[in-house]
Design an enzyme around this catalytic site. Structure first.
Site, PDB file in Angstrom:
ATOM      1  N   ASN A 107       0.830  -1.194   0.000  1.00  0.00           N
ATOM      2  CA  ASN A 107       0.000   0.000   0.000  1.00  0.00           C
ATOM      3  C   ASN A 107       0.871   1.252   0.000  1.00  0.00           C
ATOM      4  O   ASN A 107       2.093   1.171  -0.103  1.00  0.00           O
ATOM      5  CB  ASN A 107      -0.990  -0.033   1.178  1.00  0.00           C
ATOM      6  N   ASP A 147      -8.062 -10.805   1.908  1.00  0.00           N
ATOM      7  CA  ASP A 147      -7.413  -9.684   2.585  1.00  0.00           C
ATOM      8  C   ASP A 147      -7.571  -8.404   1.775  1.00  0.00           C
ATOM      9  O   ASP A 147      -7.712  -7.316   2.334  1.00  0.00           O
ATOM     10  CB  ASP A 147      -5.925 -10.011   2.782  1.00  0.00           C
TER      11      ASP A 147
END
Lengths: 320, 320, 320
Positions: C4, C193
Site C-alpha cells: 500500500n 485480505d
C-alpha cells in the site's frame, strides 16, 4: 516487482526476456520444415556481461538471430538495447548466446533434428562449429561439480560465506512452463538472479547490480509440479566485485519415483553501487574452511581470466 | 507494472478488466439454461472513450449488464467507475459495449445458441437489433484492411511514421488463456494499448494517456502456444491527439500447419499531458508515402466524424 | 502491486507465502512413503496475529515444520521473519498453524492416509491431538453461519455497515490452481485480505494494515474456471480496531450442474495507522438492523476473548 530501490531493472528480468526471444526464434526455426512438431528447450547460455543498467520506464529492444545449427542444436545470438522513450537515447544492455535443443511435442524425451541454416560465408560455419565443440566440452566438465550442497550456518560472522548464503523455494506452476510442461529457462534464471542478488546485498549492505553471468548449463529439465530450491553462496570478492555460485535443485515430490536432483548451476558477478551509480569497494569475503579457500582461489582464477580476455579484446579493437 | 510515471492506470488495464467482466456475465448467461456447456468468446468491442484517468490506489467499480441477445451473440454493457477510497469521490472512467459469441466447451468450432433475454420495453429489443446489424456490417468492412504489414525503417526522421512505429512479441502462455485454450480478448487489448502507448510516447516524448479506442473486431481466435506480434504505427495527429493503428498477428509456429495470420486490428487515440495533467500540443505527423498520406486523411475523417457526433450528443443533452 | 501507499507488504501476500510453504511441506510429507501420489489441500488456518509489518525491500524468511499428524490430516507450523537486508535486522512477522488434507492426484475426491510423524516427547502427540479435536469442533460450528448474503445498499450513511461493504469477482485461471486444478488456499486468502482492506479503508479513510486473521475454514474446494465473489462487511469496531467478515462464494458457471456455493468465510481485524505508523482511533461502526447489532455484539465477544487470552499469555510469560 522488477526493480530495486534505485530503479534499475534486475538482470534476471533481462535474462528472462533474452531467453523468451531465443526460445521463440529457435522453436520457429525447428518447426519451419514441417515434420514432427517440437519445442526448443534451453540447453546453455554463454557468459554475458551487463554493459549498462536498464531503468524503469525504458523500453527494451530485443533482437534475435540464429547463428549456427548442429544436427541437434541451435545457437541463437540475442541483443538487448534499452531505449529511453522520452529522450530517444539507446544503449546496448547486453548480448547473449544461447543454445537450444528441439524436443518432440509428442514425446518429450525425443530430440529431433534441426533444419540446417545457410551461411553467407564458409568461415561462419567453421567458427560456429568451433563454438559448438567448445560449449559441448564445457557442459561435460561442469557436470562434475554438481554434487555440492549448502548447509545453514548458525550465528555466522559478518562477511563470512555463511553470513550471506541464501536460498528460496518455489513451487513450479503452469505459468512458469512451456507447452511441454517444463520450466522456461528464463524463469529459472530470473529466480537465480534473485537469490544471487540477496546474497550480494547481505554481504555488502548496499545497492547492488548484476555485472555478468558465467556460462549456465541446464543439465536437466524441471517438470511442472516440482518444488525448486535455489541456493546461493559467495565464492570470491575482488576490490569491486562479488562472485556468487547459484544452484538449482528440483524435487519432483509428487507423482514421480525420483530423488531431488541438481538441475542448473552458475556463477553470477555483482557490483556494489552508490546512490549516484558509482562502483563502491566491496568488503573482502572471509573464507574459513578449506573448501571455501579453494573456491575463492578458483573464483580468482575466473576473475583474472575474464580480465585478461577483456584486455586482449580491447587491444584487438584498438589495433588498426 | 500497470501505471506510467505520473501514476495513471493504463487504458489497457481498464480494457482488460472490462473484458473480464463481460466474459463472466455472458458465459454465465449462455450456460444458464443448462444444455451444452460453453465459454463466451469476445467478438467485438465498440468504440469507447476514457472520460477520466484512473490513478494508482483508486478502486475500480465494474458493473456489467446484458443489453441484447441475437441468436448467436450477446451484447454486454460494462461501466467502470473509479473510486478514491480515502475521499470517497467517484468518477465515471468509461463505458463500453462488447459482443460475445458462445463456443462449445467440447468443440471450440461450434457456436451455440444464446438463451434470449426479456426486455422491459419493446423498443429496447428494436434498438438492440439495430446495433446488432450495424456492428455486423462494420465487422465485414474491417476485414478488408487486414492485409497490411509494418516494415522497419532505417534511420527515420523525427515525427515521421517510421520514427515512432513499434512492435512487440509475446509467447501465449496458459495464464493468458480461457478454459478453451484461446487468448482472453482482454489480454490482447492490454498488449495493444501497450504498443500504442510506446508509439505515442516515441512521437511526442511526453507523458501520454489513452483517450479512446475505436471499435475492435476479433477476426480470429489465438491459440495457446502461438507467438503474437503486436505492431503499431501512427496514422493521424490533430492539434492535441494522436491516432495509432495497431495490428495483432498470430503465428501458430508449433503443431499447426498454418501461416501467420492477422487476428485483430484497431485504432487507439492518445493525448499528451503535462505533469499537471493538462493536454499539451502534439507535434504534427510527417507523412512521406502516398499510403501514409491516405491513412492520414482517413484518420482525419474519423476524427472529424467523432467530433461531430460528440457535439450532436452534447446539443441533444442540452435540449429540454 | 503488493504494497500500500506507505510501503507495507499486504497481510494477504504474507498469508499466501505461508500457505505455499505449508502446502509444499505437507505434500512432500504425504508423498514420502511412496504409495498413491497426492497433493495436500488446505483445510484450515488457525488464528494468526501480524506482529510487525513487513516493508518493501525486506526479505521474508519462511520456515515450516510438521507438528502433528492425524490419520487424514497434517498440522504445519509456519514462521515468517522479515529481514532488512541492508541493516541485517530481523523481526518476527507472524506465526501460523495450518491444517492440510492429502487428496489423491488420480481421484480428487479420495482422501488418503497420512504417514505418522515421530514425536520427541509423548506430550507433543497429546497436545497435537487436543488441537486436532478443537479445530474439528470449530470447523463444524462455522459451517452454520454459511448462509449469509451481502446485498448492495443505495446511498448509505457514512460509517454504517452498508457504507463500507465491498465485493470483488475473480475468474479462476490456471496460475491460481494446484496440480489438482483447484484454487490454492493462499490465492483465496490474498483476495480475502484485499477485500477486507478495501472495507477498512472505506470506513476510516486512512492507511490501514491487517492486524490479525481469525481461524479460516476451507469448507469446499474451488475448481478452475469458476467465478469467485469475495464479499466483505464490517461487523465490529473497538477504539483502535475494525473487524471485517469476509465470504467467498464460488460459481461453477460452466460445465457443472451446480449452484453457487459458500466456499470460505473468515474474520479479519485491521488497524488504522498514521503516516508515522502510530495507531489511530477508528470511527465507531453505526449499526442499523437487528442483524447488524447482533453481529456487533458477537464481534465484541471475540474481541474481548482475544484480549483476555493475550493478557493471560503475557502473565504466564511473566511468571518465573
Amino acid at each position: 516487482d522488477d526493480a530495486n530501490v534505485v530503479g534499475n531493472v534486475h538482470g534476471g528480468t533481462i535474462l528472462k526476456m533474452i531467453e523468451e526471444a531465443g526460445a521463440i526464434i529457435s522453436t520457429r526455426h525447428c518447426n519451419s520444415q514441417g515434420g514432427e512438431p517440437c519445442v526448443a528447450a534451453l540447453a546453455r547460455v554463454e557468459r554475458t556481461d551487463f554493459l549498462s543498467p536498464m531503468c524503469i520506464g525504458e523500453v527494451a529492444n530485443v533482437s534475435a538471430e540464429i547463428t549456427y545449427t548442429s544436427r541437434h542444436s541451435v545457437e541463437v545470438q540475442v541483443n538487448v538495447m534499452s531505449e529511453n522513450i522520452l529522450t530517444g537515447a539507446k544503449k546496448v544492455t547486453n548480448k547473449a548466446t544461447l543454445w537450444y535443443v528441439p524436443l518432440s511435442l509428442k514425446n518429450v524425451n525425443k530430440v529431433l533434428e534441426v533444419p540446417p541454416i545457410q551461411y553467407v560465408r564458409k568461415e561462419q560455419e567453421d567458427e560456429g562449429k568451433k563454438r559448438y565443440e567448445e560449449q559441448k566440452l564445457d557442459r561435460l566438465e561442469t557436470k562434475q561439480r554438481n554434487g555440492d550442497v549448502i548447509f545453514p550456518i548458525i550465528n555466522p560472522e559478518p562477511h563470512t560465506v555463511g553470513y550471506s548464503q541464501s536460498s528460496l523455494i518455489h513451487l513450479v506452476g503452469p505459468s512458469d512452463c512451456t507447452l511441454l510442461g517444463f520450466v522456461h529457462g528464463g524463469v529459472t534464471m530470473k529466480l537465480m538472479d534473485e537469490v544471487a542478488g540477496i546474497v550480494a546485498a547481505r554481504h555488502c549492505k548496499t545497492n547492488i547490480v548484476t555485472a555478468s553471468v558465467d556460462a549456465i548449463n541446464f543439465h536437466e529439465k524441471i517438470k511442472k509440479g516440482c518444488v525448486i530450491t535455489i541456493s546461493g553462496r559467495m565464492t570470491f570478492t575482488s576490490n569491486k566485485s562479488m562472485e556468487i555460485e547459484v544452484f538449482v535443485d528440483a524435487d519432483p515430490f509428487v507423482d514421480e519415483p525420483r530423488e531431488r536432483y541438481r538441475a542448473v548451476s552458475a556463477f553470477f558477478t555483482y557490483v556494489s553501487l552508490s546512490k549516484e551509480g558509482k562502483p563502491l569497494p566491496v568488503p573482502q569475503l572471509l573464507t574459513e574452511t578449506e573448501d571455501e579457500k579453494r573456491r575463492f582461489e578458483e573464483g580468482k582464477g575466473r576473475y583474472l581470466q575474464t580480465k585478461a580476455k577483456r584486455q586482449a579484446q580491447m587491444q584487438q579493437a584498438a589495433q588498426p
